[in-house]
Write an enzyme that holds these catalytic residues in place. Structure first.
Site, short mmCIF file in Angstrom:
data_model
loop_
_atom_site.label_atom_id
_atom_site.label_comp_id
_atom_site.label_asym_id
_atom_site.label_seq_id
_atom_site.Cartn_x
_atom_site.Cartn_y
_atom_site.Cartn_z
N LYS A 149 10.36 -33.92 -18.47
CA LYS A 149 11.13 -34.56 -19.53
C LYS A 149 11.87 -35.82 -19.05
O LYS A 149 11.84 -36.85 -19.69
CB LYS A 149 12.15 -33.57 -20.10
CG LYS A 149 11.52 -32.38 -20.81
CD LYS A 149 12.60 -31.46 -21.37
CE LYS A 149 11.98 -30.26 -22.06
NZ LYS A 149 13.03 -29.36 -22.60
N GLY A 158 8.52 -18.36 -20.75
CA GLY A 158 7.94 -18.49 -22.08
C GLY A 158 6.79 -19.48 -22.14
O GLY A 158 5.75 -19.21 -22.74
N HIS A 165 21.19 -32.25 -21.35
CA HIS A 165 21.24 -33.54 -22.03
C HIS A 165 22.49 -33.68 -22.93
O HIS A 165 22.74 -34.77 -23.46
CB HIS A 165 20.00 -33.72 -22.91
CG HIS A 165 18.74 -33.96 -22.13
ND1 HIS A 165 18.41 -35.19 -21.61
CD2 HIS A 165 17.74 -33.13 -21.79
CE1 HIS A 165 17.24 -35.10 -20.98
NE2 HIS A 165 16.81 -33.87 -21.08
N GLU A 172 17.42 -26.93 -19.70
CA GLU A 172 17.10 -28.35 -19.57
C GLU A 172 17.63 -29.14 -20.76
O GLU A 172 18.11 -30.27 -20.61
CB GLU A 172 15.60 -28.54 -19.43
CG GLU A 172 15.05 -28.17 -18.06
CD GLU A 172 13.65 -28.71 -17.84
OE1 GLU A 172 13.50 -29.92 -17.59
OE2 GLU A 172 12.69 -27.91 -17.95
N TYR A 221 5.16 -8.83 -16.09
CA TYR A 221 6.29 -9.75 -15.93
C TYR A 221 7.52 -9.21 -16.66
O TYR A 221 8.63 -9.26 -16.14
CB TYR A 221 5.92 -11.13 -16.46
CG TYR A 221 6.96 -12.20 -16.19
CD1 TYR A 221 6.96 -12.93 -15.00
CD2 TYR A 221 7.97 -12.46 -17.12
CE1 TYR A 221 7.91 -13.90 -14.75
CE2 TYR A 221 8.93 -13.43 -16.87
CZ TYR A 221 8.90 -14.14 -15.69
OH TYR A 221 9.87 -15.09 -15.44
#
Length: 344
Positions: free
Chosen positions: A137, A29, A211, A207, A71
Site C-alpha cells: 500500500k 484473511g 493511516h 495497516e 490454521y
C-alpha cells in the site's frame, strides 16, 4: 465452438504450457482468500504457504479448506496434519524446502514498513529465481523495493509490486484511462470496504489504522487486539481515511502518467458489515488534445469483496510476471506498467 477450438485461438504468448506452482506467504484473511481463489484454477497449483509459526508444502497441491481448518485450530499452518512444519524462520525454511515453486504471492502485512523489502532480501540471498507479487500500500515501501532493482535483476527475480486493488487494479485502470488525455490533471481513488468481522483481517485493519491522524505504522503495529476493538467501538466500526500515503502515486509517476501530487487516495472501511459503505472507484480527469476537460470514472461492482479485488489481480500479475521471467526479463515492475493476464 468447442473448448479445444477456443483455446486454439488464444495467443500462445498468453497460454500457460504447464500449471504454475504457486506459494502464498501469509495465511490470515487475505492469504486464505488467495488459496480459495486458486482452488478452481487450472493454470496455477497452490503448493506452498507460510505464516509466522510454520509452513506447509505439498508438491501435488495444498487443500485450502484443510489448511484453513488447521490454521483456525492452531493459528498456524504448522498444524496441518502430516505436512505442516513448525518454524521460527518459516519463510526462509519454506524457500529452501519447497522445490520448483514458480512464484509467490506475498499476502503479508507490511508491518513494520520495512518488512516487505526485508522479505525480498531473503529471496535474493537464497538464490531462488522466479516471480514475486505483493499488494503493498505505502509509497515509502515501494520506494524501498526500488532500491533493490539491480539486485532483483542480478538474482533472476521478476518482482511485481502494488498488484492488489489499490494500488493495483485501480492504478492500472487509471493508466489505461489516461490514454484519452494529452495531460492528466488528477487521479482520485475512493474505496469502500465492508467486512463482517475485523479479526478476519487483523493485519489489514492495522495497516489502515496506521493511516489515521495520530497513528503511524509502529503505533498501529503495537496495538493489542483489545486496543483495536476499543478504537473501533469509538468509531462504530468505521475507519474513515483521507489523503493516504498510497503507492498509486509513485506507480503512476513512474509510468509517466502524472506527478504523484496529482494522485489522492481515501476511503471508508466498515469493520462490522460485509456491505460496502460506498462504491470503490477511480476518477481520472484530464485535458484532451482538442482542449476539452473530461473525467473518466471506473467503478467496481459492490458485490466484489476486498479479497476478490486484491487476490484476482495479484495472480493475474503473477501470470504476466511469469511470462516476463521466461523471456529473461527481471527486475521490479508495477501494476501501472504491465497488463495482468487472466488466470484460467
Amino acid at each position: 465452438m468447442s473448448t479445444k477450438q477456443l483455446s486454439d485461438r488464444i495467443p500462445v504468448s498468453t497460454q500457460v504450457k504447464e500449471p504454475l506452482r504457486v506459494g502464498i506467504l501469509g495465511f490470515g484473511g487475505l492469504g486464505q482468500a488467495a488459496a480459495k481463489v486458486l482452488a478452481p484454477k487450472q493454470e496455477m497449483i497452490w503448493v506452498a504457504a507460510a505464516d509466522q509459526k510454520g509452513y506447509a508444502y505439498q508438491a501435488e497441491g495444498l487443500d485450502a479448506d484443510r489448511c484453513a481448518s488447521a490454521y483456525r485450530n492452531g493459528e498456524s499452518l504448522a498444524y496441518v496434519e502430516a505436512i505442516g512444519v513448525p518454524s521460527q524462520n518459516s519463510i526462509e525454511d519454506l524457500i529452501r524446502s519447497a522445490q520448483g515453486v514458480n512464484g509467490y504471492f506475498l499476502a503479508l502485512p507490511n508491518l513494520p514498513n520495512t518488512f516487505m523489502a526485508d522479505v525480498a532480501r531473503l529471496f535474493i540471498r537464497s538464490g531462488w529465481r522466479g516471480v514475486l507479487v505483493d499488494a503493498l500500500k505505502r509509497t515509502s515501501a515501494v520506494e524501498q523495493l526500488l532500491e533493490l532493482q539491480a539486485e532483483f535483476q542480478a538474482s533472476g527475480i521478476t518482482y511485481m509490486t502494488g498488484c492488489g486493488a489499490t494500488p493495483g487494479l485501480l492504478t492500472a485502470a487509471a493508466s489505461l484511462a489516461a490514454q484519452s488525455y494529452a495531460e492528466v490533471h488528477s487521479v482520485k481513488i475512493t474505496f469502500g470496504v465492508g467486512i463482517a468481522n475485523w479479526e478476519a483481517y487483523r493485519a489489514t485493519i492495522r495497516e489502515d489504522i496506521a493511516h489515521m491522524p495520530g497513528y503511524d505504522v509502529e503505533k498501529a503495529r503495537a496495538m493489542t487486539d483489545a486496543e483495536v476493538e476499543a478504537l473501533l467501538d469509538r468509531t462504530n466500526g468505521i475507519l474513515a481515511l483521507e489523503n493516504m500515503e498510497h503507492a498509486d502515486d509513485i506507480m503512476l509517476e513512474l509510468a509517466g502518467i502524472c506527478d504523484r501530487d496529482r494522485v489522492t487516495v481515501g476511503g471508508v472501511v466498515d469493520t462490522r458489515n460485509p456491505k460496502k459503505p460506498l462504491s470503490t472507484n477511480v476518477q481520472i480527469t484530464g485535458r484532451t488534445f482538442e482542449g476539452k476537460i473530461s473525467t473518466h470514472t471506473f467503478t467496481l461492482g459492490d458485490e466484489t469483496s476486498m479479497a476478490a479485488n486484491v487476490c484476482g489481480p495479484a495472480f493475474g500479475y503473477l501470470k504476466a510476471g511469469t511470462q516476463l521471467h521466461q523471456r529473461g526479463i527481471y527486475g521490479l515492475f508495477t501494476a501501472a506498467e504491465v497488463m495482468p493476464l487472466f488466470v484460467r
